[in-house]
Write an enzyme that holds these catalytic residues in place. Sequence first.
Site, PDB file in Angstrom:
ATOM      1  N   SER A  16       0.809  -1.233   0.000  1.00  0.00           N
ATOM      2  CA  SER A  16       0.000   0.000   0.000  1.00  0.00           C
ATOM      3  C   SER A  16       0.835   1.272   0.000  1.00  0.00           C
ATOM      4  CB  SER A  16      -0.963   0.004   1.191  1.00  0.00           C
ATOM      5  OG  SER A  16      -1.947  -0.944   0.985  1.00  0.00           O
ATOM      6  N   THR A  61      -6.300  -3.752   6.161  1.00  0.00           N
ATOM      7  CA  THR A  61      -6.212  -5.096   5.609  1.00  0.00           C
ATOM      8  C   THR A  61      -6.468  -6.059   6.766  1.00  0.00           C
ATOM      9  OG1 THR A  61      -4.815  -6.583   4.365  1.00  0.00           O
ATOM     10  CG2 THR A  61      -3.642  -5.009   5.721  1.00  0.00           C
ATOM     11  N   LYS A  65     -11.010  -5.547   8.453  1.00  0.00           N
ATOM     12  CA  LYS A  65     -11.986  -5.000   7.509  1.00  0.00           C
ATOM     13  C   LYS A  65     -13.440  -5.039   8.037  1.00  0.00           C
ATOM     14  CE  LYS A  65      -9.492  -5.439   3.162  1.00  0.00           C
ATOM     15  NZ  LYS A  65      -9.463  -5.976   1.797  1.00  0.00           N
ATOM     16  N   GLY A 125     -12.744 -19.831  -5.373  1.00  0.00           N
ATOM     17  CA  GLY A 125     -12.319 -19.259  -4.094  1.00  0.00           C
ATOM     18  C   GLY A 125     -13.525 -18.612  -3.425  1.00  0.00           C
ATOM     19  N   ALA A 126     -13.513 -18.608  -2.107  1.00  0.00           N
ATOM     20  CA  ALA A 126     -14.653 -18.006  -1.387  1.00  0.00           C
ATOM     21  C   ALA A 126     -14.166 -17.305  -0.123  1.00  0.00           C
ATOM     22  CB  ALA A 126     -15.702 -19.077  -1.068  1.00  0.00           C
ATOM     23  N   ASN A 149     -15.684 -23.455  -4.479  1.00  0.00           N
ATOM     24  CA  ASN A 149     -14.617 -23.388  -3.476  1.00  0.00           C
ATOM     25  C   ASN A 149     -14.348 -24.744  -2.862  1.00  0.00           C
ATOM     26  OD1 ASN A 149     -12.772 -21.806  -1.909  1.00  0.00           O
ATOM     27  ND2 ASN A 149     -14.114 -22.114  -0.141  1.00  0.00           N
TER      28      ASN A 149
END
Length: 280
Positions: A16, A61, A65, A125-126, A149
Amino acid sequence: MIKLEVIGDPIEHSLSPKVHGAALDAIGVEFEYAKVRVKGGELKDYLSHVKRDKVDGFNLTMPHKKDIIEYLSSVSEEARKINAVNTVCVRDDKLLGYNTDGIGFELSLNRNGYEFSRSRVVIIGAGGVAGTLAAQACASGAKSVRILNRTAEKADEICEMVKNNFPSGDIKAAEIKELCDKCENADIFINATPLGMRGVEKDFEDLSFLERLPANALVADLIYNPAETSLMKRGADLGLKTQNGLGMLIFQALAADEYYLEEKLDMQKMYEKVEKALNF
Ligand code: NAP
């Protein structure tokens, strides 16, 4: 001078500061952007520092979140719907929360001539990002979204979350063994797993599902290191259009900077400058 930070744990490897640094340089703003390690459960202490040291905004991050939401004065609609915030602006002692991951990814699609609107989307992906992108796809009017997933229940949870917010969205979970079949009806295929990422031992064992994608489909990997994953390489060999995760990384930062600066940016022009400055 604008004073920004990114918080998380771990935070050492966060890109970032580099990405926002390149973006804010390109915009021509004087800034400070620091990495701060904030462990789970330590948000309250961190927010005292924000107030005391007059921090103008921060990115978040893992693992913050979701947990940040209870401390915010307001949460944007898109962040509320996915229950995740990656950007907080401080205005007159108020904390305003946003999520720019979804729009960041969608802008990266647009750059390659694709859009979620009317597209059939397949996500493998999940985790956190898969949920964000599934919600973004439905919000933008995707024709269908299918999520597959390893742990099937997590795909079901995303479907439930998205359905609650977008009742008209055609979103369903499917089993991993159905991957080939689902690819036959996909305009946009997204890898939202770390398979193929540098430093991760595992990669896709079998990429034959790519052969089932329609000729004009996009293979989008969220990984940007390496710049071309084995998934993307096989896709390109098959003549499919591919993209890596760099676009999402840059656009989500630029979208966050729009909130910090309260200024609309020429996103595509800025993208080029930031990409060049990053020189990945
Ligand atoms: P996450 O919450 O940890 O979820 C990872 C998902 O991948 C889970 O569903 C997990 O399945 C699956 N997975 C992990 N290892 C697997 C394996 N060996 N075989 C099959 N499935 C596996 O991660 P995330 O935060 O959503 O991030 C997903 C990806 O996006 C990562 O590669 C990350 O680096 C990338 N990313 C990119 C950007 C960007 O700006 N480009 C931003 C954020 C994230 P289970 O549910 O079964 O554990």
